[in-house]
Design a protein around this motif. Structure first.
Motif, PDB file in Angstrom:
ATOM      1  N   VAL A  79       0.755  -1.139   0.047  1.00  0.00           N
ATOM      2  CA  VAL A  79      -0.137   0.024   0.040  1.00  0.00           C
ATOM      3  C   VAL A  79       0.954   1.241  -0.020  1.00  0.00           C
ATOM      4  N   TYR A  80       0.516   2.231  -0.862  1.00  0.00           N
ATOM      5  CA  TYR A  80       1.349   3.516  -0.905  1.00  0.00           C
ATOM      6  C   TYR A  80       0.513   4.542  -0.625  1.00  0.00           C
ATOM      7  N   ILE A  81       0.827   5.421   0.416  1.00  0.00           N
ATOM      8  CA  ILE A  81       0.344   6.422   0.968  1.00  0.00           C
ATOM      9  C   ILE A  81       0.901   7.653   0.665  1.00  0.00           C
ATOM     10  N   ALA A  82       0.077   8.711   0.592  1.00  0.00           N
ATOM     11  CA  ALA A  82       0.540  10.145   0.527  1.00  0.00           C
ATOM     12  C   ALA A  82       0.244  10.644   2.126  1.00  0.00           C
ATOM     13  N   GLU A  83       1.498  11.165   2.661  1.00  0.00           N
ATOM     14  CA  GLU A  83       1.386  11.552   3.845  1.00  0.00           C
ATOM     15  C   GLU A  83       1.357  12.894   3.783  1.00  0.00           C
ATOM     16  N   THR A  84       0.618  13.431   3.862  1.00  0.00           N
ATOM     17  CA  THR A  84       0.313  15.124   3.367  1.00  0.00           C
ATOM     18  C   THR A  84       1.030  15.971   4.260  1.00  0.00           C
ATOM     19  N   SER A  85       1.033  15.727   5.603  1.00  0.00           N
ATOM     20  CA  SER A  85       1.824  16.723   6.411  1.00  0.00           C
ATOM     21  C   SER A  85       1.441  17.994   6.649  1.00  0.00           C
ATOM     22  N   PRO A  86       0.282  18.462   6.506  1.00  0.00           N
ATOM     23  CA  PRO A  86      -0.300  19.927   6.280  1.00  0.00           C
ATOM     24  C   PRO A  86       0.207  20.873   7.497  1.00  0.00           C
ATOM     25  N   LEU A  87       0.412  20.306   8.489  1.00  0.00           N
ATOM     26  CA  LEU A  87       0.592  21.138   9.683  1.00  0.00           C
ATOM     27  C   LEU A  87       2.067  21.350   9.911  1.00  0.00           C
TER      28      LEU A  87
END
Length: 383
Positions: free
Chosen positions: A178-186
């Motif tokens: 599984v390939y996940i976009a960890e957006t890290s908006p903070l």
């Protein structure tokens, strides 16, 4: 009394200084030129799938035509994951999973659900970013043959800690990765997270790499520039993420970014590669719009959402950008899923009417919609 007054003055001064620093460091930005063109189809091709009181998040449609979607967590919905049954959203897999209150002992209940996908093994994967890592981020997999939980994996803090946001994702054709976009908006340190389903281990790749970080663009959603409380422009890292249908390439890019990148999946899977070798394998594939969800079809095209211009576009295998449909009803096109018979489903989360506004404003802009249309080429259902 004098001490209290002094402390209040200092507190106000510090708050003003912090806000000013945020404005200097994170404020301002450029406006991406409109990359849309005359659309291939007019708005009449859009078929309404459902009208909703709450904005939808992402969607996954099975090969048999079952429709699953999330209700966007920023809309504070009463349920998180639903299946469309007889035209009505029904809690999936049941009401017990929809939150801590009412969940039975040992149930990996839903906290903050945005994305879900169906793999080719007929499993529905539900990703939980757990309120930006303040809870326990995890991913659940359900057998759509029985609607029973098959697997629940909890991400460790070094992969998805406080401030993280496990956003959109893709499952490999064989169901092992599984390939996940960890957006890290903070904290603005996004990455790609790779989960090995067999070993139940996960790790961060391209951690803070320039290809996953947001660029200084201002999102111009219809009727509103996305500026947080008038101070800081909303900038979102990697979220757009899709595998080609053979599973050879992972396409990805930041929401507020003007390029779509790709990397061979085998490179992401090879834990022995040094970072510079991973970096060398990245290709700058094509120019893109500011985009949220993306997907691919069996002919190698990549489909882009364009929240600024209420449009769905496609990128050909040689990187040529084509506007498929452009219609004001596409209020912040967000998530995609192909279904059977060539239908492409698209959720419209209308985030310009949801983020950083009152509940009254959000309700006043209901109903929210999911649409579908046939772009021509077909794709694999569930992604």
């Amino acid at each position: 009394m004098k001490l209290v007054r002094t402390l209040l003055i200092v507190a106000v001064f510090v708050a003003v200084a912090v806000l000013a620093a945020m404005r200097i460091l994170l404020g301002g930005g450029d406006r991406l030129p409109d990359l849309t063109s005359t659309p291939i189809y007019d708005g009449s091709v859009l078929e309404t799938v459902v009208e909703l009181d709450y904005p939808p998040g992402n969607i996954a449609v099975s090969e048999s035509g079952r429709v699953f979607f999330t209700l966007h967590p920023d809309g504070k919905p009463p349920v998180k994951v639903v299946e469309l049954v007889d035209g009505k959203p029904v809690p999936y897999p049941n009401a017990e999973y929809q939150g801590e209150q009412g969940a039975g002992e040992g149930i990996p209940y839903f906290q903050s659900i945005l994305s879900l996908r169906i793999d080719r093994q007929n499993r529905l994967w539900v990703l939980d970013f757990a309120d930006f890592g303040r809870g326990q981020p995890r991913i659940n997999a359900f057998d759509l043959g029985t609607d029973e939980l098959l697997m629940s994996y909890e991400f460790p803090p070094d992969v998805a800690g406080l401030g993280s946001m496990l956003n959109d994702f893709q499952v490999s054709p064989d169901g092992t990765k599984v390939y996940i976009a960890e957006t890290s908006p903070l904290i603005h340190r996004p990455a790609i997270v790779v989960l090995d389903v067999k070993t139940r281990t996960s790790r961060r790749v391209l951690d803070g790499h320039y290809t996953v970080k947001p660029r200084p663009y201002i999102i111009q959603a219809p009727g509103r520039d996305m500026v947080v409380y008038g101070l800081v422009e909303l900038r979102i890292g990697v979220d757009s993420i899709a595998l080609d249908r053979d599973g050879d390439w992972l396409y990805y890019g930041p929401v507020t970014g003007d390029r779509l990148y790709r990397i061979p999946r085998r490179v992401l899977d090879d834990e022995s590669l040094a970072p510079h070798l991973v970096d060398a394998a990245i290709e700058s594939f094509a120019a893109k719009t500011l985009s949220d969800g993306i997907t691919t079809d069996l002919e190698g095209n990549v489909y882009l959402s364009d929240m600024e211009h209420s449009a769905v576009l496609s990128l050909s295998p040689d990187g040529e950008l084509t506007t498929l449909v452009k219609d004001e009803r596409l209020r912040w096109p967000d998530g995609f899923s192909f279904g059977p018979n060539g239908w492409l489903y698209v959720t419209c989360s209308s985030l310009q009417h949801v983020l950083f506004v009152s509940g009254e404003t959000m309700r006043a802009n209901a109903p929210y919609h999911i649409y579908r249309f046939k772009p021509g080429p077909v794709g694999v259902p569930g992604h």
